[in-house]
Design a protein around this motif. Structure first.
Motif, mmCIF file in Angstrom:
data_model
loop_
_atom_site.group_PDB
_atom_site.id
_atom_site.type_symbol
_atom_site.label_atom_id
_atom_site.label_comp_id
_atom_site.label_asym_id
_atom_site.label_seq_id
_atom_site.Cartn_x
_atom_site.Cartn_y
_atom_site.Cartn_z
ATOM 1 N N TYR A 165 24.202 -71.587 41.348
ATOM 2 C CA TYR A 165 22.881 -71.036 41.050
ATOM 3 C C TYR A 165 22.881 -69.509 41.028
ATOM 4 O O TYR A 165 22.011 -68.893 40.408
ATOM 5 N N ILE A 166 23.827 -68.892 41.722
ATOM 6 C CA ILE A 166 23.840 -67.426 41.831
ATOM 7 C C ILE A 166 25.099 -66.807 41.230
ATOM 8 O O ILE A 166 25.268 -65.585 41.278
ATOM 9 N N LEU A 167 25.961 -67.635 40.667
ATOM 10 C CA LEU A 167 27.259 -67.150 40.193
ATOM 11 C C LEU A 167 27.132 -66.181 39.025
ATOM 12 O O LEU A 167 27.756 -65.112 39.021
ATOM 13 N N ILE A 168 26.321 -66.524 38.029
ATOM 14 C CA ILE A 168 26.213 -65.679 36.828
ATOM 15 C C ILE A 168 25.635 -64.312 37.157
ATOM 16 O O ILE A 168 26.156 -63.282 36.725
ATOM 17 N N GLY A 169 24.559 -64.293 37.942
ATOM 18 C CA GLY A 169 23.956 -63.021 38.325
ATOM 19 C C GLY A 169 24.900 -62.154 39.134
ATOM 20 O O GLY A 169 24.970 -60.939 38.946
ATOM 21 N N THR A 170 25.668 -62.783 40.015
ATOM 22 C CA THR A 170 26.600 -62.036 40.861
ATOM 23 C C THR A 170 27.773 -61.497 40.060
ATOM 24 O O THR A 170 28.186 -60.339 40.233
ATOM 25 N N ILE A 171 28.332 -62.309 39.179
ATOM 26 C CA ILE A 171 29.473 -61.869 38.372
ATOM 27 C C ILE A 171 29.071 -60.734 37.432
ATOM 28 O O ILE A 171 29.827 -59.768 37.235
#
Length: 267
Positions: free
Chosen positions: A27-33
């Motif tokens: 759920y947070i991978l794209i924003g973090t990357i």
């Protein structure tokens, strides 16, 4: 006979503990990357955000089991987990923005209260709101807690992520509740959403990453396996197996998506 390495990999990917702990990360991978490509990652907010999602995932299960019990006694596990949840919400509200705290309260209410929402027959509201949170809002927050702004690009990228989350929600619910007729009715909706998901993703990612968007095809075998859930012959399979197939598809799609947006670092 499958090669030992492939069989071992499948065992790991389908292991329930792997999926339990990897799902909140998606759920947070794209924003973090994306944030990592612009600045050094601050691990404390990242870990706190991951822990918040993991705690709410556990609370969703705890509340469901608690509601099924004849005696509705508050257990120590429930109270301690709720306390941790409130501490994490307070951390984000006081450290970053009150709006994040408010959104996290709404998310917790949605996750823990969805059983009641289903009982009053507003399941489509739940499906849509969960998809918006998991595919959109959590992606924006994951980026915001790193760099304190949200780029327009992220709003565009979140469109396929919201579609993905919606596909998972509308597929998981009738399987979990064993509504065979609903599964049959949803098969054309599922096919339409799945086709829209890939076409939208190829178009949106193709604008920035060109032929690298084809890496999404890495998730296609898992998507094909989801199609089997709508066959009559699979209706007797356990909910656990079907749910693992759904989560694996979602995970592979997200990681393929993340691989694509990471190509700018290497090429």
């Amino acid at each position: 006979m499958k090669p030992p390495t492939l069989a071992k990999l499948k065992t790991i990917l389908f292991h329930p503990y792997f999926l339990i702990f990897i799902t909140p990360l998606t759920y947070i991978l794209i924003g973090t990357i994306y944030a990592a490509q612009l600045s050094t990652i601050a691990f404390l907010p990242f870990l706190a955000l991951y822990l918040f999602l993991l705690v709410n995932q556990f609370l969703e299960k705890i509340i469901y089991i608690w509601i099924e019990k004849l005696t509705k006694e508050l257990t120590t596990t429930l109270l301690v987990t709720e306390a941790i949840n409130l501490l994490l919400i307070s951390y984000f509200a006081l450290t970053y923005h009150l709006l994040i705290g408010l959104l996290f309260i709404l998310y917790s209410i949605l996750m823990q209260g969805q059983v009641y929402f289903f009982k009053i027959d507003i399941k489509w509201f739940v499906f849509i709101m969960k998809a918006i949170f998991k595919g959109g809002i959590l992606t924006y927050i994951a980026f915001f807690v790193q760099l304190f702004f949200i780029p327009n690009t992220l709003f565009l990228w979140s469109i396929p992520l919201i579609l993905l989350a919606l596909i998972i929600e509308i597929t998981e619910y009738p399987i979990r509740t064993k509504q065979i007729n609903r599964i049959k009715e949803n098969r054309f909706l599922f096919l339409g959403l799945l086709l829209t998901l890939y076409l939208t993703s190829f178009f949106i990612l193709g604008l920035s990453f060109g032929y690298f968007s084809l890496l999404l095809l890495l998730s296609f075998p898992a998507a094909w396996s989801i199609l089997s859930l709508y066959r009559t012959s699979t209706y007797t399979l356990s909910y656990s197996i079907k749910n693992r197939q759904l989560l694996l598809f979602s995970t592979l799609f997200i990681f393929s998506f993340a691989l694509i947006i990471s190509t700018t670092v290497f090429f």
